[in-house]
Design an enzyme around this catalytic site. Structure first.
Site, PDB file in Angstrom:
ATOM      1  N   ASP A 185      42.962  31.154  43.432  1.00 51.73           N
ATOM      2  CA  ASP A 185      41.730  31.855  43.110  1.00 51.73           C
ATOM      3  C   ASP A 185      40.719  31.706  44.251  1.00 51.73           C
ATOM      4  O   ASP A 185      41.078  31.438  45.396  1.00 51.73           O
ATOM      5  CB  ASP A 185      41.176  31.350  41.765  1.00 51.73           C
ATOM      6  CG  ASP A 185      40.411  32.416  41.004  1.00 51.73           C
ATOM      7  OD1 ASP A 185      39.257  32.697  41.370  1.00 51.73           O
ATOM      8  OD2 ASP A 185      40.954  32.973  40.026  1.00 51.73           O
ATOM      9  N   ASP A 186      39.455  31.860  43.945  1.00 50.45           N
ATOM     10  CA  ASP A 186      38.365  31.912  44.916  1.00 50.45           C
ATOM     11  C   ASP A 186      38.316  30.651  45.790  1.00 50.45           C
ATOM     12  O   ASP A 186      38.673  29.560  45.344  1.00 50.45           O
ATOM     13  CB  ASP A 186      37.046  32.058  44.153  1.00 50.45           C
ATOM     14  CG  ASP A 186      35.914  32.592  45.002  1.00 50.45           C
ATOM     15  OD1 ASP A 186      36.098  32.755  46.216  1.00 50.45           O
ATOM     16  OD2 ASP A 186      34.835  32.854  44.428  1.00 50.45           O
TER      17      ASP A 186
ATOM     18  N   ARG B 114      24.822  36.381  41.336  1.00 44.50           N
ATOM     19  CA  ARG B 114      25.843  35.424  41.761  1.00 44.50           C
ATOM     20  C   ARG B 114      25.841  35.281  43.296  1.00 44.50           C
ATOM     21  O   ARG B 114      26.869  35.180  43.933  1.00 44.50           O
ATOM     22  CB  ARG B 114      27.236  35.824  41.268  1.00 44.50           C
ATOM     23  CG  ARG B 114      28.244  34.664  41.260  1.00 44.50           C
ATOM     24  CD  ARG B 114      29.598  35.104  40.722  1.00 44.50           C
ATOM     25  NE  ARG B 114      30.532  33.985  40.703  1.00 44.50           N
ATOM     26  CZ  ARG B 114      31.602  33.881  41.492  1.00 44.50           C
ATOM     27  NH1 ARG B 114      31.861  34.821  42.391  1.00 44.50           N
ATOM     28  NH2 ARG B 114      32.401  32.854  41.396  1.00 44.50           N
TER      29      ARG B 114
ATOM     30  N   LYS C 162      44.703  39.234  42.094  1.00 45.23           N
ATOM     31  CA  LYS C 162      43.646  39.211  41.080  1.00 45.23           C
ATOM     32  C   LYS C 162      42.406  39.832  41.719  1.00 45.23           C
ATOM     33  O   LYS C 162      41.796  39.245  42.603  1.00 45.23           O
ATOM     34  CB  LYS C 162      43.364  37.785  40.618  1.00 45.23           C
ATOM     35  CG  LYS C 162      42.228  37.668  39.596  1.00 45.23           C
ATOM     36  CD  LYS C 162      41.997  36.211  39.204  1.00 45.23           C
ATOM     37  CE  LYS C 162      40.822  36.089  38.237  1.00 45.23           C
ATOM     38  NZ  LYS C 162      40.571  34.672  37.859  1.00 45.23           N
ATOM     39  N   TRP C 163      42.037  41.039  41.268  1.00 45.56           N
ATOM     40  CA  TRP C 163      40.945  41.813  41.871  1.00 45.56           C
ATOM     41  C   TRP C 163      39.693  41.642  41.018  1.00 45.56           C
ATOM     42  O   TRP C 163      39.631  42.104  39.896  1.00 45.56           O
ATOM     43  CB  TRP C 163      41.352  43.286  41.939  1.00 45.56           C
ATOM     44  CG  TRP C 163      40.385  44.177  42.652  1.00 45.56           C
ATOM     45  CD1 TRP C 163      39.164  44.606  42.197  1.00 45.56           C
ATOM     46  CD2 TRP C 163      40.555  44.768  43.947  1.00 45.56           C
ATOM     47  NE1 TRP C 163      38.577  45.413  43.119  1.00 45.56           N
ATOM     48  CE2 TRP C 163      39.407  45.544  44.210  1.00 45.56           C
ATOM     49  CE3 TRP C 163      41.580  44.725  44.899  1.00 45.56           C
ATOM     50  CZ2 TRP C 163      39.244  46.264  45.386  1.00 45.56           C
ATOM     51  CZ3 TRP C 163      41.419  45.449  46.071  1.00 45.56           C
ATOM     52  CH2 TRP C 163      40.266  46.205  46.311  1.00 45.56           C
ATOM     53  N   ASP C 164      38.681  40.986  41.577  1.00 45.36           N
ATOM     54  CA  ASP C 164      37.490  40.626  40.814  1.00 45.36           C
ATOM     55  C   ASP C 164      36.310  41.518  41.177  1.00 45.36           C
ATOM     56  O   ASP C 164      36.299  42.187  42.224  1.00 45.36           O
ATOM     57  CB  ASP C 164      37.139  39.159  41.062  1.00 45.36           C
ATOM     58  CG  ASP C 164      36.550  38.484  39.828  1.00 45.36           C
ATOM     59  OD1 ASP C 164      36.015  39.201  38.960  1.00 45.36           O
ATOM     60  OD2 ASP C 164      36.614  37.244  39.741  1.00 45.36           O
TER      61      ASP C 164
ATOM     62  N   ASN D   1      32.143  40.782  40.382  1.00 47.68           N
ATOM     63  CA  ASN D   1      31.282  39.838  39.672  1.00 47.68           C
ATOM     64  C   ASN D   1      29.806  40.209  39.618  1.00 47.68           C
ATOM     65  O   ASN D   1      28.971  39.337  39.406  1.00 47.68           O
ATOM     66  CB  ASN D   1      31.421  38.449  40.291  1.00 47.68           C
ATOM     67  CG  ASN D   1      32.643  37.715  39.775  1.00 47.68           C
ATOM     68  OD1 ASN D   1      32.846  37.609  38.573  1.00 47.68           O
ATOM     69  ND2 ASN D   1      33.482  37.241  40.681  1.00 47.68           N
TER      70      ASN D   1
ATOM     71  N   CYS E  50      40.053  41.893  37.051  1.00 42.88           N
ATOM     72  CA  CYS E  50      39.098  40.901  36.564  1.00 42.88           C
ATOM     73  C   CYS E  50      37.719  41.360  37.002  1.00 42.88           C
ATOM     74  O   CYS E  50      37.546  41.852  38.117  1.00 42.88           O
ATOM     75  CB  CYS E  50      39.420  39.527  37.132  1.00 42.88           C
ATOM     76  SG  CYS E  50      38.244  38.239  36.617  1.00 42.88           S
TER      77      CYS E  50
ATOM     78  N   ASP F 136      36.180  35.293  30.868  1.00 43.94           N
ATOM     79  CA  ASP F 136      36.107  33.992  31.527  1.00 43.94           C
ATOM     80  C   ASP F 136      36.069  32.858  30.506  1.00 43.94           C
ATOM     81  O   ASP F 136      36.268  31.693  30.864  1.00 43.94           O
ATOM     82  CB  ASP F 136      34.858  33.911  32.414  1.00 43.94           C
ATOM     83  CG  ASP F 136      35.011  34.694  33.700  1.00 43.94           C
ATOM     84  OD1 ASP F 136      36.149  35.068  34.044  1.00 43.94           O
ATOM     85  OD2 ASP F 136      33.990  34.937  34.373  1.00 43.94           O
TER      86      ASP F 136
END
Length: 741
Positions: free
Chosen positions: A361-362, A441, A475-477, A479, A525, A547
């Site tokens: 992940d990130d 964010r 995983k394409w986010d 935010n 995501c 989440d």
């Protein structure tokens, strides 16, 4: 040039939107015309020069009978503002489209031009109904696609400005329902961060209008998935009653409106929300409005869900015929704080339990402004060499050495002010002139209406995937929302086009990437479930529900979103206890059983699990992979709602290639009082004249929850008498496997 909302499949992009379908066995037809599926029917007629959708409902033994009756669902196919105050819609203001012409008048009078019909694929029939303004050079084409086996109808609309001046689309719904009953009940799936897709049913009172809007520009499904259930005459029931179920395939601002007119009819319209952002359509250009997905059922909302799920697996989501892998995502197990040895240990322990895929992940990228927290690095898609000295090739090799596949998180639509990308291209972000750039964010949102921005994202993703072909999952986010809707790229006159052009840019980017790397799995995501919509699902295999990974709250969210999406699309992960978001303590078995009802995954450090937990996880994973076809490809039957009781229960039924049925039953106790007693849960979807062998799965040290393990019972008994689950306290659960003998 055409500006599109990307309809349903590559075939229809090239055929329907480029006009090629007219040369692919399309034939001119005369009105009236019937579009038929296995159990449903749409009938179109012409009254004077106006096109009516004379009927939409259950298929008639003789479809032409509807032409001799006054159908309660009869309506103009695509009413304008001029129609809205005329006799056709009872003069109470119902319309789908409103256009301001180049001369400044708000005027549109759509009349019938032609009808052509084609069969894009076996089991589909596509009607293209051409309408044109009686004076102005505006053409509207209404596409209606019937999917025979699933009983799902899709509609989308193409608006073309054939004039010399720009026009403004002030309102542009894709379509509507027009029905008559004595009562109307609408189910919505609203929410927010940490509580997405929570189900609510409301009765619409006469003279009132219930409207569901999301206007945040991006990740709009977080405020509510753009879908609905409309029940006629009574609250929606699982197995009886007339319902319409639908969804808008769109990842941007939307509006779903349900108006109970003074004349006793329901006019429900569905489309992109243009209230504060009318779309300026230049001369010679076209705009295609998003697909509306509709299904009708006389057997309640349970059958409506199964119909939409079948359509989704056939064509509504990527790879709908493919089973989804189990995975471990690094986020809750590491957050930003990791190095190669930690990730390698997580991979090794996950592979040892039987997990098939590891997703980083990130936090893996950026060097000048390293991504060690959420304050820097977004936009700089180069591996952080200090944190990961062997780069992505080193990690993919580590995964391969441990017999586990590798995936990666990205957030390509965003940028931190503290990044090299922003230093080089401050004009690439969405912003308002003379105003501060407001952060959410700690990040800004890139202007995807800009082709240069689109190409940067495409090139960045292609670079990652081409240089690291072992990456099998992205995983394409996304935010943040669009808070300051200004585009340095768009002209002053077209600034309000941003909300639509942004989403089109997002689709264009995903279309290019997925075509170049068709083997890569994509998850949508967006701060959780912000892209649980069928517009995004054309390019993604699954979505992140929320989440919030608390299994208690996931039962409620997955119950809601499961009305519209099949289990294979819902990512559901086993996490630690106490839960990181809510602090709730839950048994490991309960966490596994809840995750088993979707695409099962993990979000924890496997090395922190004790030997007993590890052994339970290994067995539960092995079990899930064995029953995965039934869960992910089977038909859903909801048995007991957590919104109506202290229990939740559902089951999946799959008719195997050998002709025999398999079923998986989930049940849990959410809460209880001292005096609360559970009652048997009656199963559904089985064959009454067949017998089934029953196995209870994922049994832990607390023992069985039924007395049926290794028993054989008839389908009639299981459906008429049910199964008693011995739940003594909250958060106890059970999984049953049924195999037809």
């Amino acid at each position: 040039m055409k500006i599109t909302f990307a309809p349903h499949s590559p075939l229809l992009i090239s055929a329907a939107l480029a006009g090629l379908c007219l040369n692919m066995d399309a034939v001119a037809e005369q009105m009236p015309f019937h579009l038929l599926s296995k159990d449903s029917q749409m009938t179109f007629t012409v009254n004077g020069n106006k096109v009516n959708r004379a009927y939409y409902g259950s298929r008639l033994a003789h479809p032409e009978d509807i032409l001799h009756a006054d159908s309660p669902s009869s309506t103009l196919l695509y009413p304008t503002r001029m129609d809205a105050m005329g006799p056709w819609e009872n003069g109470s203001g119902e319309l789908d489209i409103s256009i301001t012409q180049g001369d400044g008048t708000n005027s549109l009078d759509l009349v019938y031009d032609s009808l052509q019909v084609s069969k894009p694929t076996p089991g589909q029939e596509l009607a293209i109904i051409r309408l044109k303004d009686s004076h102005y050079p505006v053409q509207v084409q209404v596409y209606v696609l019937a999917n025979y086996d699933s009983n799902v109808f899709e509609q989308w609309v193409e608006i073309t400005n054939n004039g010399q001046e720009a026009i403004t689309i002030d309102q542009g719904a894709t379509g509507h329902l027009h029905v008559k009953a004595d009562k109307y009940f609408v189910t919505s799936f609203r929410g927010t961060w940490g509580g997405e897709s929570l189900m609510r049913e409301e009765e619409v009172q006469k003279g009132n209008c219930l409207t569901m809007i999301s206007d945040v520009g991006a990740r709009t499904a977080q405020e509510g998935t753009p879908g609905f259930v409309l029940s006629l005459g009574q609250p929606a029931r699982e197995d009886d009653g007339e319902v319409y179920m639908g969804a808008l395939a769109w990842s941007g601002n939307y509006k779903l409106s349900f108006k109970y007119s003074p004349y006793g009819r329901m006019f429900a319209s569905f489309g992109t929300d243009m209230q504060d952002a009318p779309y300026r359509l230049e001369a010679g250009k076209s705009l295609t409005l998003p697909r509306l997905i509709l299904t009708h059922s006389q057997q309640g909302k349970g059958e409506a869900s199964r119909q939409i799920h079948r359509w989704a697996r056939e064509s509504g989501i990527r790879g709908g015929d493919q089973e989804r892998m189990t995975l471990l995502n690094s986020w809750e197990g590491a957050y930003f704080n990791f190095d190669e040895p930690l990730l390698q240990t997580m991979m090794e322990r996950a592979a040892g339990m039987g997990v098939e895929l590891f997703v980083l992940d990130d936090g893996w990228f950026a060097n000048k402004y390293p991504r060690n927290n959420d304050k820097a690095g977004l936009g700089d898609w180069k591996v952080n060499e200090k944190k990961l000295p062997n780069g992505l090739p080193g990690l993919t090799k580590s995964a391969k050495d441990r017999n586990i596949k590798f995936g990666l998180w990205v957030e390509m639509e965003m940028v931190n002010p503290k990044s090299e990308l922003f230093e080089q291209h401050p004009d690439w972000v969405i912003q308002l002139p003379h105003r501060d750039k407001r952060l959410e964010r700690n990040q800004l949102i890139l202007d995807l209406s800009n082709p240069d921005v689109q190409q940067y994202i495409i090139d960045s993703m292609d670079d990652i995937l081409s240089k690291n072909p072992e990456i099998v999952y992205i995983k394409w986010d996304c935010n943040r929302k669009i808070a300051d809707p200004g585009s340095p790229y768009l002209s002053a006159a077209n600034q309000k086009n941003l909300f639509i052009d942004y989403v089109n840019g997002y689709y264009k980017v995903l279309d290019a990437i997925t075509k170049k790397h068709p083997e890569v799995i994509f998850q949508a995501c967006a701060s959780g479930g912000g892209r649980a919509d069928y517009g995004a699902m054309k390019y993604h295999h699954e979505f992140w529900v929320s989440d919030n990974t608390d299994p208690y709250e996931r039962v409620l969210m997955q119950w809601g979103i499961g009305h519209l999406f099949p289990a294979m699309a819902m990512a559901s992960h086993v996490t630690v206890s106490p839960n990181h978001q809510t602090g709730r303590q839950t048994p490991l078995k309960f966490r596994f059983d809840v995750a088993t009802t979707g695409r099962l995954g993990f979000e924890l450090r496997p090395q922190d699990m004790n030997p007993q937990e590890t052994e339970f996880a290994k067995k539960a994973l092995e079990t899930y992979k064995r029953i995965r076809p039934t869960v992910q490809l089977g038909d859903l039957y909801r048995l007991r709602s957590p919104y109506e009781s202290n229990e939740a229960s559902l089951m999946y039924v799959l008719n195997g290639k050998d002709g025999k049925q398999k079923a998986i039953v989930f049940a849990c106790l959410m809460d209880k009082t001292l005096a609360y007693k559970t009652t048997p849960i009656k199963l559904k979807g089985l064959r009454a004249d067949k017998r089934y062998r029953i196995h209870e799965l994922n049994v832990d040290q607390s023992g069985n929850r039924t007395s049926l393990d290794n028993k054989e019972l008839g389908g009639d008994y299981l459906m008429d008498n049910g199964v008693h689950f011995n739940f003594g306290k909250p958060l106890q659960s059970a999984i049953l496997e049924l195999e037809e003998i």
